[in-house]
Design an enzyme around this catalytic site. Structure first.
Site, mmCIF file in Angstrom:
data_model
loop_
_atom_site.group_PDB
_atom_site.id
_atom_site.type_symbol
_atom_site.label_atom_id
_atom_site.label_comp_id
_atom_site.label_asym_id
_atom_site.label_seq_id
_atom_site.Cartn_x
_atom_site.Cartn_y
_atom_site.Cartn_z
ATOM 1 N N GLN B 125 0.838 -1.183 0.000
ATOM 2 C CA GLN B 125 0.000 0.000 0.000
ATOM 3 C C GLN B 125 0.880 1.241 0.000
ATOM 4 O O GLN B 125 1.779 1.359 0.829
ATOM 5 C CB GLN B 125 -0.869 -0.075 1.266
ATOM 6 N N GLY B 126 0.634 2.155 -0.921
ATOM 7 C CA GLY B 126 1.412 3.395 -0.973
ATOM 8 C C GLY B 126 0.559 4.590 -0.609
ATOM 9 O O GLY B 126 0.174 5.368 -1.483
ATOM 10 N N SER B 128 0.967 6.543 2.877
ATOM 11 C CA SER B 128 1.670 7.551 3.673
ATOM 12 C C SER B 128 2.906 8.079 2.974
ATOM 13 O O SER B 128 3.546 7.387 2.183
ATOM 14 C CB SER B 128 2.098 6.937 5.015
ATOM 15 N N GLU B 252 -10.308 -1.278 5.314
ATOM 16 C CA GLU B 252 -9.203 -1.456 6.232
ATOM 17 C C GLU B 252 -9.707 -1.405 7.667
ATOM 18 O O GLU B 252 -9.282 -2.162 8.522
ATOM 19 C CB GLU B 252 -8.177 -0.352 5.976
ATOM 20 N N ASN B 376 -6.082 5.891 16.247
ATOM 21 C CA ASN B 376 -7.316 5.806 17.028
ATOM 22 C C ASN B 376 -7.824 7.186 17.450
ATOM 23 O O ASN B 376 -9.022 7.363 17.675
ATOM 24 C CB ASN B 376 -7.108 4.897 18.240
ATOM 25 N N GLU B 377 -6.920 8.153 17.510
ATOM 26 C CA GLU B 377 -7.374 9.516 17.806
ATOM 27 C C GLU B 377 -8.262 10.017 16.663
ATOM 28 O O GLU B 377 -9.310 10.625 16.895
ATOM 29 C CB GLU B 377 -6.166 10.453 17.999
#
Lengths: 319, 393, 319, 393
Positions: B125-126, B128, B252, B376-377
């Protein structure tokens, strides 16, 4: 009542901090992950030169004749830099009893911490058991290496063979308490360092056009970690004083110190990783050096749960 | 309400269980995040594919079994209970494939999916970039149109690319109208990206493995220097990459990435670990037992919450922002499960050799859960704003 | 496999919700704090008229012959409005066994929940003990009133005198499971209502020039509470299905439901109060009506800890 | 470091303990947040004053004993261990008095403090308003100069005023330059208030008791309609109320409001409750015991953290933003302590009659801790920004 260190104690702490800042940088800890010993020899030599190793040794044996209270801040510093050396085992346990001296080091194992660390490069091997303390030169002992998540901690299962106890159970108790105290102090330093690194990071890292340190969620994570540490430190310092004065409740006091400092380091590590995000999840980031040391020390010399159970026995079982 | 599985579903469960009992490698494979481990895992993937277990829910002409969502859940439960290997193909089959099914042309589906199912193509997966993690819309890698060659030329850098050091292909977002982003306007940031599928073994691509927390090269940085991608490797429309990608991040967080079976199996193993420690002379610790019970209840709760979701999906509902609650829940449950194991192991927890080593590794793995796929934030923001309707500003 | 209620079940739930929205408003609950019975008679009459009280009673006895699965959503609604009525004891326990009928109500006590509620205005008094179920008309029983933090819960210690068991231990087990299920469902409704009230409040309340619902800390508190509830509901619905099908593991399933719904309500109450701030700390704000009911029900019919221990026995003790 | 109390300190402890043993009312007084209870508490306050125990740390000519901070801590430890009554005078002696010592004129000190020490004057706090809770700078109650009468005329409303229904006086902030606030500029908001001391028994003041969570009239709304306050009841300079008030909120969060003795005593009682439950046939619950041990350790941690702070104060240091950590810690510890008691009581926890009723009341009281004196959310911001140095925006 005066619950604060002396100017001299702070000054010595600062001097050690300065020396460790030079001799035990994150690069030195990384080096210990990869070299043959897991250790940081120039830091060790510097601590010896400053007299740290002999602080608790009696003056008649060439030591400084000082107490746990004099060394506790120093041990906190060795945690802050994740010093990969058996400083607790040597300066706090073996040197005061004359089991090692000079630059020699000691490795200690016991039921609650069954592996010696850096044992293969230590002069003396010490085991604490229910019937007393055994001490042997490294050469006479059989070692089986184990692997720790903290690559600088070279672990060994120790087979002492037929060595007989050389010191009574009371020495076991004292050595155990000193080990717990020293580990607690190191955990405080580790927690402080991880919080500091994270504060520095979140002040720089930007996402969504702002520093992530401006997000309330990040602020609250770090405030919680800092508060936990604030209420862990005093119990470790108090435990040091109790050991120094041979307080009858010293055993309980070191247990309280270990509970609180383990939990503080545990929270600091979680918060540090979460606030670093993926960057902290790589070994290229220094954080992992401190985090993994914390994971190991939280559970060494009795985990928080174990010590809470010890305290529960004195508070509850004797109804 | 009907809480029984049908006869054919139970039949399917038996078949899966039997096959796994015979075929799951023993001892367990080494980590799939090293080069040799990855190769062994690909063999396992091939074995799954040959038995038509690699992508059970896909159409049979693409390598699957046309399994229903229920059968997929059953497969997952059995898979994890059998302690079968991690899926090194997961980012392809669980994240990219649903997007190809939704946005790909029929030709793309036929060309890409069977090779993904067999493990011939492995996908990373690209998303970030060094300055765009949680803030995915902040990416700056770009693609420039090369009309004469019938494609695009990519430049830039992706990072934290899971298994990027071993995969054959990458799927990711690239900016196709850089000036819109530079203007900084929010709509501009989101509507100037395109979703590309990139072959990695070609000139201009440089992959540098990055050590994960556990010391494996589980991450990679991927550098693009004038890398050509033909038009037929654009997924969805040009400049529509953001909405295409959002469909993937939905998967995801939602159903596919971490099925309940995984946590049910871990909870089971934790209970067994606890019993073993007692059997081998450890003290019974009511406090730890209670917390293990709670973790087991949570795994059951996740199972039944999923059953509810699947029922509604089968009825035709779409999954929504609730998936953020799912991600919060399983990622925190996973950390708790592994922490409890380390607590049981006490001073043995730090060992990464010997009988218990997998627990520390699993703990390190679990710690990524609250970070990736949107921290999670961020998920809590989503729950507050989109599930509860709190104001953004 | 189909884990969802039917359209009919949802429609009946909606109808009951509408009726309770009219007959059991916060003002009606406040009224119950102050009147002589602690009850909300018009809501009770409405529930009787809708057939709720007789849902589980056999058709031969004039009931609807339905199951726990048909009533669980209704019970959730009675939690949502903090209905001050013995609906669990009556509709779920006493009516199905024929211990009451019509608009009559029942009060139940047992070791894990030693006080009857609204007992002085109930027709029948039921006690669940290790040797079976005892049932007696209220007039024949001695009551000692106790005071609950929830002013609508009129509590009574019950002295059954020499009443003999009328139903065997298996009935005790079934009644107990039904009571636990019903209480779990009410806790879900309470949690949902407290979250909803708080969402409404933080969307309106301004401080520092903005709605407080825009603060990340407030968002995260509420997201946590909502997530906890999301993973409590399914276990209660599953327990209802297990009871309805007399699943062999129904006992474990209701324990899981109670653990999860107690903890969800507990968190919802804490978050609701914290986000309301001082306004929620007054009895003028409706929040306290729901919060205090939660505090009572979390611990009634076995607290989360108690049920976790029950599950631990089946998972661990039988090695 | 010297962890022993001096002989004279130990002597003081013995005297205090002896006096409390003889004098603490048994059975415990009813709640001081009802009219009759408040009257009984005032009798107790008078008794404390007569024995010179009401304000031990004050100068002896104002009713105290010139006790050191150490003696004050000792007094507090003994006071709470003896289960002595809540101090209905606390908002005066712990919050207002330190401010008068710092900002009051010598004349004000002589005029106001002795009557506060004896309980003749009882003080409540007028900070919050309906639209200004956490955001204290948002107050709108105002004071207009009445030069001819030599004072000010107050108008507006204060709320959540603890014991406002029973007290004789109120201290609080009023806007003295309303136009500065209306301009909305932040400095304007903070620099246009004055700190007033107001007698409540006079025309124009209306007090309406508001029920707290536990049903007592512990709060009040106080309405001001053209209420006269003479110049000698202004504390600190005109328009300097904000900085004067901040000194008070510092005390509120810091040392004086909740001394460690209070939590040490509660932890002790919790241990005893646990033992009693076991002695009367309850099962020993390791899990709950562990958590009680943790709460006891936390109380000890608070004690020693305070000893460190007091040592530094005695050395001349000023207390700073660290006080926010203290408030976070004790307020959450208090909730945990009371929750554990309720857990031990199980289905008896809800009772507000009988032997255990005080635990539910204490739980309700503890729940206010994370809200008042600046919510814990605000305190965490303060810790992050002022202790750790994170950016505000």
């Amino acid at each position: 009542m005066r619950f604060e260190f002396s100017q001299e104690q702070f000054q010595f702490r600062d001097a050690v901090r300065d020396v460790l800042a030079k001799t035990c940088q994150p690069g030195d800890v990384r080096e210990a992950w990869n070299n043959q010993t897991g250790r940081a020899p120039s830091a060790w030599a510097a601590l010896h030169d400053m007299g740290v190793l002999a602080m608790l040794a009696p003056t008649e044996a060439g030591g400084l004749g000082l107490t746990e209270l004099d060394i506790v801040l120093i041990l906190e510093e060795t945690g802050r830099c994740a010093l990969p050396e058996p400083i607790v085992e040597t300066a706090l346990i073996a040197a005061p009893e004359g089991w090692v001296n000079g630059t020699d080091s000691a490795s200690v194992s016991l039921p609650e911490s069954p592996f010696g660390v850096w044992t293969d490069t230590c002069a003396s091997v010490v085991t604490l058991t229910a019937d007393g303390v055994r001490v042997a030169p490294r050469e006479s002992v059989r070692l089986t290496q184990r692997e720790s998540v903290d690559g600088a901690r070279r672990l060994f299962a120790i087979d002492m063979g037929s060595t007989a106890p050389i010191a009574p159970v009371t020495s076991t108790a004292l050595a155990f308490r000193r080990g717990v105290l020293g580990t607690s102090a190191q955990l405080l330093g580790l927690a402080d360092r991880m919080i500091e690194m994270t504060v520095d990071y979140v002040k720089e890292r930007e996402q969504f056009g702002v520093k992530i340190g401006t997000f309330q969620a990040v602020k609250h994570h770090l405030a919680n970690a800092r508060t936990k540490l604030e209420f862990a430190r005093p119990l470790t310092y108090r435990a040091a004083a109790s050991l120094a004065s041979r307080d009858a409740l010293a055993s309980q006091h070191v247990s309280m110190a270990k509970v609180q400092s383990s939990d503080a380091a545990s929270l600091a590590a979680r918060v540090a990783l979460q606030c670093h995000g993926a960057i902290g999840y790589t070994t290229e980031c220094d954080l992992h050096l401190f985090m993994k040391r914390s994971w190991a020390l939280e559970r060494a010399w009795g985990a928080a749960n174990w010590h809470r159970r010890m305290i529960a026995q004195s508070l509850f079982e004797r109804l | 309400m009907d809480l029984t599985f049908s006869e054919s579903e139970e039949q399917f469960r038996s078949e899966v269980r039997e096959w796994l009992t015979v075929n799951v490698p023993k001892p367990a494979l080494p980590s799939g995040d090293t080069a040799p481990g990855f190769a062994l895992h690909l063999e396992w993937e091939r074995k799954l594919f040959d038995a038509r277990y690699s992508v059970v829910s896909w159409p049979s002409d693409l390598g699957g079994r046309d399994a229903t969502l229920w059968e997929w859940l059953i497969f997952e439960e059995e898979y994890w209970l059998a302690n079968a290997p991690q899926r090194v193909t997961q980012n392809g089959i669980f994240l990219l494939a649903p997007t190809i099914f939704e946005f790909g042309t029929a030709e793309q589906q036929r060309r890409l999916l069977p090779k993904m199912a067999s493990g011939e193509h492995t996908w990373c997966q690209g998303w970030s970039e060094p300055n765009a993690g949680s803030d995915l819309a902040g990416i700056s890698s770009r693609a420039v149109r090369d009309a004469s060659a019938g494609g695009w030329r990519l430049a830039g850098q992706k990072t934290w690319t899971t298994r990027g050091a071993f995969c054959t292909h990458l799927f990711g977002l690239f900016r196709t109208e850089p000036e819109a982003a530079a203007s900084g306007s929010r709509p501009g940031r989101h509507h100037s990206m395109t979703y590309f599928l990139v072959e990695l073994d070609q000139p201009g691509v440089t992959v540098r493995g990055v050590e994960r927390l556990d010391g494996d090269l589980g991450f990679a940085e991927v550098f693009f220097d004038d890398v050509f991608v033909p038009d037929d490797m654009v997924l969805g429309g040009v400049n529509e990459g953001w909405s295409v990608a959002m469909a993937t991040t939905g998967s995801e967080r939602g159903l596919t990435l971490r099925s309940p079976g995984r946590f049910l199996a871990t909870a089971q193993r934790l209970i067994e670990l606890c019993k073993e420690r007692i059997a081998s002379g450890g003290a019974r610790d009511q406090a730890v037992q209670d917390r293990i019970v709670q973790a087991w209840i949570d795994a059951e709760a996740y199972r039944w919450q999923t059953f509810g979701t699947v029922t509604r999906l089968v009825d035709g509902a779409k999954s929504g922002a609730e998936s953020s609650m799912v991600k919060l829940f399983w990622s925190e449950l996973d950390v708790r499960l592994q922490e409890l194991a380390l607590e049981l192991l006490g001073p043995h927890a730090e060992l990464i050799d010997g009988d218990f080593a997998h627990w520390m590794k699993a703990y390190e793995f679990a710690l990524a859960g609250p970070i990736y796929a949107g921290t999670n934030e961020i998920q809590r923001n989503v729950v507050a704003e989109r599930v509860l309707g709190l104001p953004r500003k």
